[in-house]
Design an enzyme around this catalytic site. Sequence first.
Site, PDB file in Angstrom:
ATOM      1  N   CYS A 295      -2.738  -3.612  -0.297  1.00 35.24           N
ATOM      2  CA  CYS A 295      -3.811  -4.611  -0.181  1.00 35.24           C
ATOM      3  C   CYS A 295      -3.870  -5.472  -1.439  1.00 35.24           C
ATOM      4  O   CYS A 295      -4.812  -6.242  -1.605  1.00 35.24           O
ATOM      5  CB  CYS A 295      -5.153  -3.943   0.112  1.00 35.24           C
ATOM      6  SG  CYS A 295      -5.565  -2.646  -1.049  1.00 35.24           S
TER       7      CYS A 295
ATOM      8  N   CYS B 151     -22.000 -18.457  -2.082  1.00 35.57           N
ATOM      9  CA  CYS B 151     -21.752 -17.040  -1.820  1.00 35.57           C
ATOM     10  C   CYS B 151     -20.324 -16.666  -2.220  1.00 35.57           C
ATOM     11  O   CYS B 151     -19.400 -17.448  -2.017  1.00 35.57           O
ATOM     12  CB  CYS B 151     -21.969 -16.772  -0.326  1.00 35.57           C
ATOM     13  SG  CYS B 151     -21.572 -15.092   0.182  1.00 35.57           S
TER      14      CYS B 151
HETATM   15  C1  LIG Z   1      -6.118   1.561   1.314  1.00 31.59           C
HETATM   16  S1  LIG Z   1      -6.820   3.100   1.690  1.00 31.59           S
HETATM   17  C2  LIG Z   1      -5.761   3.641   2.986  1.00 31.59           C
HETATM   18  C3  LIG Z   1      -6.294   4.723   3.872  1.00 31.59           C
HETATM   19  C4  LIG Z   1      -5.564   4.923   5.190  1.00 31.59           C
HETATM   20  N1  LIG Z   1      -4.138   4.928   5.040  1.00 31.59           N
HETATM   21  C5  LIG Z   1      -6.006   3.911   6.244  1.00 31.59           C
HETATM   22  O1  LIG Z   1      -5.189   3.098   6.679  1.00 31.59           O
HETATM   23  O2  LIG Z   1      -7.172   3.960   6.638  1.00 31.59           O
HETATM   24  C6  LIG Z   1      -6.372   4.033   0.290  1.00 31.59           C
HETATM   25  C7  LIG Z   1      -6.829   5.470   0.325  1.00 31.59           C
HETATM   26  O3  LIG Z   1      -6.327   6.111  -0.859  1.00 31.59           O
HETATM   27  C8  LIG Z   1      -7.284   7.047  -1.311  1.00 31.59           C
HETATM   28  N2  LIG Z   1      -6.938   7.312  -2.730  1.00 31.59           N
HETATM   29  C9  LIG Z   1      -7.270   6.599  -3.831  1.00 31.59           C
HETATM   30  N3  LIG Z   1      -6.685   7.121  -4.928  1.00 31.59           N
HETATM   31  C10 LIG Z   1      -5.957   8.191  -4.509  1.00 31.59           C
HETATM   32  C11 LIG Z   1      -5.114   9.138  -5.169  1.00 31.59           C
HETATM   33  N4  LIG Z   1      -4.903   9.095  -6.497  1.00 31.59           N
HETATM   34  N5  LIG Z   1      -4.519  10.094  -4.435  1.00 31.59           N
HETATM   35  C12 LIG Z   1      -4.731  10.165  -3.083  1.00 31.59           C
HETATM   36  N6  LIG Z   1      -5.522   9.303  -2.409  1.00 31.59           N
HETATM   37  C13 LIG Z   1      -6.120   8.321  -3.104  1.00 31.59           C
HETATM   38  C14 LIG Z   1      -8.618   6.361  -1.032  1.00 31.59           C
HETATM   39  O4  LIG Z   1      -9.663   7.302  -0.977  1.00 31.59           O
HETATM   40  C15 LIG Z   1      -8.339   5.689   0.323  1.00 31.59           C
HETATM   41  O5  LIG Z   1      -8.677   6.545   1.380  1.00 31.59           O
END
Ligand SMILES: C[S@@+](CC[C@H](N)C(=O)[O-])C[C@H]1O[C@@H](n2cnc3c(N)ncnc32)[C@H](O)[C@@H]1O
Length: 475
Positions: free
Chosen positions: A406, A77
């Site tokens: 991440c 897996c």
């Molecule tokens: C790692 S997550 C973090 C979300 C939040 N801070 C949390 O801890 O739950 C990254 C977030 O960035 C958003 N995202 C991706 N590309 C983006 C962009 N160009 N501008 C704004 N938000 C974006 C995604 O939809 C996601 O919700």
Amino acid sequence: MKKNEIYCLSVTGTTSEGLGVAKQDGLVIFIQGAIAGEMAEAKILKVKKNIAYAKVEKILTPSASRIRPSCPVFHQCGGCSYLHVSYEKQLEIKRQKVTDCLKRIGKIEFPVSGTLPSPQPFHYRNKVFIPVGKDTNGHIIAGFYAPRSHRIQSADACMIQDRKAQEVINCIKQWMEDFKLPPYDEKTHTGLIRHIYFRVGLSTGQVMAGVSANSKVLPHADILAERLLCIDGVASVIHNVNQFKTNVILGEKTNILAGLPYIEDKILDTRFRIGPLSFCQVNPYQTPRLYQAALDAMDLNIDDVLFDIYCGIGTIGLCAAKRIKKLIGIEIVPEAIEYAKQNALLNDIQNACFFAGKAEEKIFELIDQGEIPTAVVLDPPRAGCDRKLLEAIIRLAPKKLCYISCDPATLARDLNYLAEHSDYQIQSVVPVDMFPQTSHVETVVLMSRCKPDAPIKITPKEAEQGEPYTKRGAC
Ligand SMILES: C[S@@+](CC[C@H](N)C(=O)[O-])C[C@H]1O[C@@H](n2cnc3c(N)ncnc32)[C@H](O)[C@@H]1O
């Protein structure tokens, strides 16, 4: 070196994906299931020009960190990489991964703290999207993909997903069998059911369950809803419409088949509604510790204006909103922003505004409106931050800058850009284990300007494009 040959190899390192590394006959060999420091007999799976892939056949001298994997399909897996490695060693491997990325990609030498362990190293995942298929007898199977492939490895249990998920998976498999509903075939773009959807709120026990399907209409949806609602905790049953001819998991439209359009959870002291398309951290045992690490590092106070960039449903900023002057969140998914606004109301928070759009574009609109942050938290997806956004941050020059990442590789790239184009200095680097048993690691980096009263360092080309937004110090 040829495919299927067996070699005795000395394992000297670990890749960022958790494979052992050995060198022989001028090739670098990546070995599945090997730990640095071990001697192992490994079978060659694939040979390319300078590299080869192999898997462990027999361990000759085991590492002191080797343990017996607790999952019977671990080697088949692709879900976990480290079930054969003690948890203590996993934490050390992750610290080293962050250190190496900073050095190699970011050209940054900085003492990285020990990895913050997860209070719950097994059965922590609150969200799973499980692909479905058929076995050779035509029975429905569900499970993670095998390593580096799209072949589904059927499993009756999983060591990292929430224990409630398996009941939902079994229920949906049975419903597909009963009504002969075909799984989706990504090669031919035929078939119906693509993924099983499961999400749970740890503090409420509420479950959102359902499927993503290659059709706007879901046959026997009423029976699916009826059966899923019988499972303890199921509060929301969904049908996500995904007709994309790509391997993206969710489409843009979600039909609520029964119950609520969201589930609720609590992080630190704040309540959150989470919609089906919105991001939320997957390890709810560790999320409060991740957020606390970031908020403590920023040491926010009542004079602070915080920009929470890539804010999802507003979680990080809303956890701090009551102790700051103002919160502004930016996020690309409109549904997540709707929930961020609801979440502010739910917690009686009145100093928060949320904006839907690309962070790298929206930030300029906010600047035009005169919004200047004293603190910024960046929590981008794996791709890291867009260059335009970093340029805007440099010119905004907030006192406190916290980057939650991440992916250590894109983190290192972005920190290198900040180091070369501004006077931000790293104050702390803390890896946080959000994903035990896998090779992934989250990192919290705090930065502050080393000379907050000095002019903001920008290149002549950037200067042509405009002055820093804040005219602090000599600027
Ligand atoms: C790692 S997550 C973090 C979300 C939040 N801070 C949390 O801890 O739950 C990254 C977030 O960035 C958003 N995202 C991706 N590309 C983006 C962009 N160009 N501008 C704004 N938000 C974006 C995604 O939809 C996601 O919700």
